[in-house]
Design an enzyme around this catalytic site. Structure first.
Site, PDB file in Angstrom:
ATOM      1  N   GLN A 127     -10.360  -3.722  -2.693  1.00  0.00           N
ATOM      2  CA  GLN A 127     -11.628  -3.122  -2.258  1.00  0.00           C
ATOM      3  C   GLN A 127     -12.743  -3.450  -3.262  1.00  0.00           C
ATOM      4  OE1 GLN A 127     -12.212  -0.864   0.619  1.00  0.00           O
ATOM      5  NE2 GLN A 127     -14.309  -1.378   0.042  1.00  0.00           N
ATOM      6  N   HIS A 178      -7.555   0.693  -6.147  1.00  0.00           N
ATOM      7  CA  HIS A 178      -7.745  -0.046  -4.888  1.00  0.00           C
ATOM      8  C   HIS A 178      -8.465  -1.361  -5.242  1.00  0.00           C
ATOM      9  CE1 HIS A 178      -7.903  -0.885  -0.773  1.00  0.00           C
ATOM     10  NE2 HIS A 178      -8.762   0.017  -0.328  1.00  0.00           N
ATOM     11  N   ASP A 219     -16.852   8.213  -0.939  1.00  0.00           N
ATOM     12  CA  ASP A 219     -15.550   8.035  -0.283  1.00  0.00           C
ATOM     13  C   ASP A 219     -15.177   9.384   0.329  1.00  0.00           C
ATOM     14  OD1 ASP A 219     -12.975   7.212   0.442  1.00  0.00           O
ATOM     15  OD2 ASP A 219     -12.152   7.398  -1.585  1.00  0.00           O
ATOM     16  N   CYS A 229     -16.130   2.708   1.139  1.00  0.00           N
ATOM     17  CA  CYS A 229     -14.976   1.849   1.432  1.00  0.00           C
ATOM     18  C   CYS A 229     -14.515   1.984   2.885  1.00  0.00           C
ATOM     19  CB  CYS A 229     -13.835   2.170   0.473  1.00  0.00           C
ATOM     20  SG  CYS A 229     -13.386   3.913   0.471  1.00  0.00           S
ATOM     21  N   ARG A 278     -13.955  -7.542   2.869  1.00  0.00           N
ATOM     22  CA  ARG A 278     -12.552  -7.293   2.531  1.00  0.00           C
ATOM     23  C   ARG A 278     -11.711  -8.537   2.844  1.00  0.00           C
ATOM     24  NH1 ARG A 278     -10.345  -2.477   2.347  1.00  0.00           N
ATOM     25  NH2 ARG A 278      -8.833  -3.667   1.131  1.00  0.00           N
ATOM     26  N   ARG A 305       0.862  -1.189   0.000  1.00  0.00           N
ATOM     27  CA  ARG A 305       0.000   0.000   0.000  1.00  0.00           C
ATOM     28  C   ARG A 305       0.888   1.226   0.000  1.00  0.00           C
ATOM     29  NH1 ARG A 305      -5.035   1.889   3.733  1.00  0.00           N
ATOM     30  NH2 ARG A 305      -6.018   0.457   2.285  1.00  0.00           N
TER      31      ARG A 305
HETATM   32  N1  NVA Z   1      -9.555   7.445  -1.332  1.00  0.00           N
HETATM   33  C1  NVA Z   1      -9.212   6.963  -0.011  1.00  0.00           C
HETATM   34  C2  NVA Z   1      -9.538   5.508   0.110  1.00  0.00           C
HETATM   35  C3  NVA Z   1      -9.282   4.905   1.470  1.00  0.00           C
HETATM   36  C4  NVA Z   1      -9.615   3.444   1.547  1.00  0.00           C
HETATM   37  C5  NVA Z   1      -7.730   7.211   0.227  1.00  0.00           C
HETATM   38  O1  NVA Z   1      -6.933   6.957  -0.692  1.00  0.00           O
HETATM   39  O2  NVA Z   1      -7.378   7.675   1.307  1.00  0.00           O
HETATM   40  N1   CP Z   2     -11.145   0.630   2.878  1.00  0.00           N
HETATM   41  C1   CP Z   2      -9.859   0.548   3.285  1.00  0.00           C
HETATM   42  O1   CP Z   2      -8.943   0.287   2.490  1.00  0.00           O
HETATM   43  O2   CP Z   2      -9.668   0.778   4.611  1.00  0.00           O
HETATM   44  P1   CP Z   2      -8.266   0.924   5.360  1.00  0.00           P
HETATM   45  O3   CP Z   2      -7.641   2.215   4.859  1.00  0.00           O
HETATM   46  O4   CP Z   2      -8.602   0.942   6.803  1.00  0.00           O
HETATM   47  O5   CP Z   2      -7.403  -0.249   4.984  1.00  0.00           O
END
Ligand code: NVA
Ligand code: CP
Length: 329
Positions: free
Chosen positions: A136, A133, A229, A270, A315, A106
């Site tokens: 997800q 993602h 989101d 998400c 998930r 990540r």
């Molecule tokens: N768009 C958000 C998704 C988090 C799961 C981010 O990248 O922070």
């Molecule tokens: N939805 C998601 O990816 O959550 P986290 O950022 O907690 O992993």
């Protein structure tokens, strides 16, 4: 279906049949988990979990899923490894590839997870980048399939910043799997034109449609799934909050939005979500801008239409399917 040795970097790399197979496998794992049937088919293997951004769901899902499959995990947090600071991605990949059977990443640019995959020699799984993602997406598709019993013909509207990881990924996932996708946002938050074109190609093959609209009433009309989101994603500078709140407040998922959607419409997110003032950032923004909620109202989030916690649970089952399949079921 043999996905052994494959990376999981974006759903663009997977056919609708392969995605369907991963969903079926996840549903099977979910049933086995509920019945207490062990699935430790990868006993003795180990996976590395690299997080250059923070996480709750993704990290915990990888750890629980790996444990259920019989595997060990090493969590590398955003600050305490050498990655990027003292050691390049290519070198990191070649080291971890010698120690682990698979690597989750990540972080920031999609090109980083691609480089990791090029050098690792073992499957690499994208746990979120700025652009995509994909794990997800499998959880979202599984949740929608559980709710409606099908994917084809379902209408999903995404409200908010549609040019980032969630908007991009949902457009890819929907167009591949035959769901109609609508991005409902101010024009400057529409997904990248090149990606839209690519997805229009997938949509043509799956018989679905892609719509981009600034009009909330038009965007949510007859929607089966209303999705949103956070307005500011991880890694973005604090300065963008003001502009985002100004631009995206008209696209907040409110009870009125849900009433304009289809009569059996569900709400997905998400997570994490700013739907009240019970978070540090939520409180801070509340004080700065005089608001009590952001992308979704607390009433919608807590309503009977909300499926966000089923989605969060999924998930784990879907991540288990991705690891199991790419390591060889
Ligand atoms: N768009 C958000 C998704 C988090 C799961 C981010 O990248 O922070
Ligand atoms: N939805 C998601 O990816 O959550 P986290 O950022 O907690 O992993």
């Amino acid at each position: 279906m043999d996905l052994k040795g494959r990376n999981f970097l974006t759903l663009k790399d997977f056919s609708p049949d392969e995605i369907g197979y991963l969903l079926d496998l996840a549903a099977d794992f979910k049933e086995k988990k509920k019945k207490g049937i062990p699935v430790d088919i990868h006993r003795g293997k180990n996976v590395a979990l690299i997080f250059e951004k923070t996480s709750t769901r993704t990290r915990c899902s990888f750890e629980v899923a790996a444990h259920d499959l019989g595997m060990g995990t090493t969590y590398l947090d955003p600050v305490s490894s050498q990655i990027g600071k003292k050691e390049s991605i290519a070198d990191t990949a070649r080291v971890l590839g010698r120690l682990y059977e698979g690597i989750e990443y990540r972080g920031f640019g999609q090109e980083i997870v691609e480089e990791l995959a090029r050098y690792a020699g073992v499957p690499v799984w994208n746990g979120l980048t700025n652009e995509y993602h994909p794990t997800q997406m499998l959880a979202d598709l599984l949740t929608i399939r559980e709710q409606f019993g099908r994917l084809k013909g379902i209408r999903l509207v995404y409200m908010g910043d549609a040019r980032y990881n969630m908007g991009n990924s949902l457009m890819v996932a929907c167009s591949k799997m035959g769901l109609d996708f609508t991005a409902c946002a101010p024009k400057k938050y529409f997904p990248d034109e090149k990606l839209v074109e690519e997805c229009r190609g997938y949509a043509k093959r799956s018989g679905s449609a892609i719509t981009l609209t600034e009009d909330v009433a038009e965007g949510v009309k007859d929607a089966d799934v209303v999705y949103t989101d956070v307005w500011v994603s991880m890694g973005e500078p604090d300065e963008v909050w003001e502009e985002r709140i100004r631009d995206l407040t008209p696209y907040r998922v409110t009870e009125s939005v849900m009433e304009q959607a289809g009569k059996d419409a569900i709400f997905l997110h998400c997570l994490p979500s700013f739907h009240d003032l019970k978070t540090k950032i939520g409180r801070e923004m509340g004080e700065r801008f005089g608001i009590t909620e952001m992308e979704v109202t607390d009433r919608v989030f807590e309503s009977s239409r909300s499926r966000v916690f089923d989605e969060a649970e999924n998930r784990m089952h879907t991540i288990k399917a991705v690891m199991a399949a790419t390591l060889g079921v």
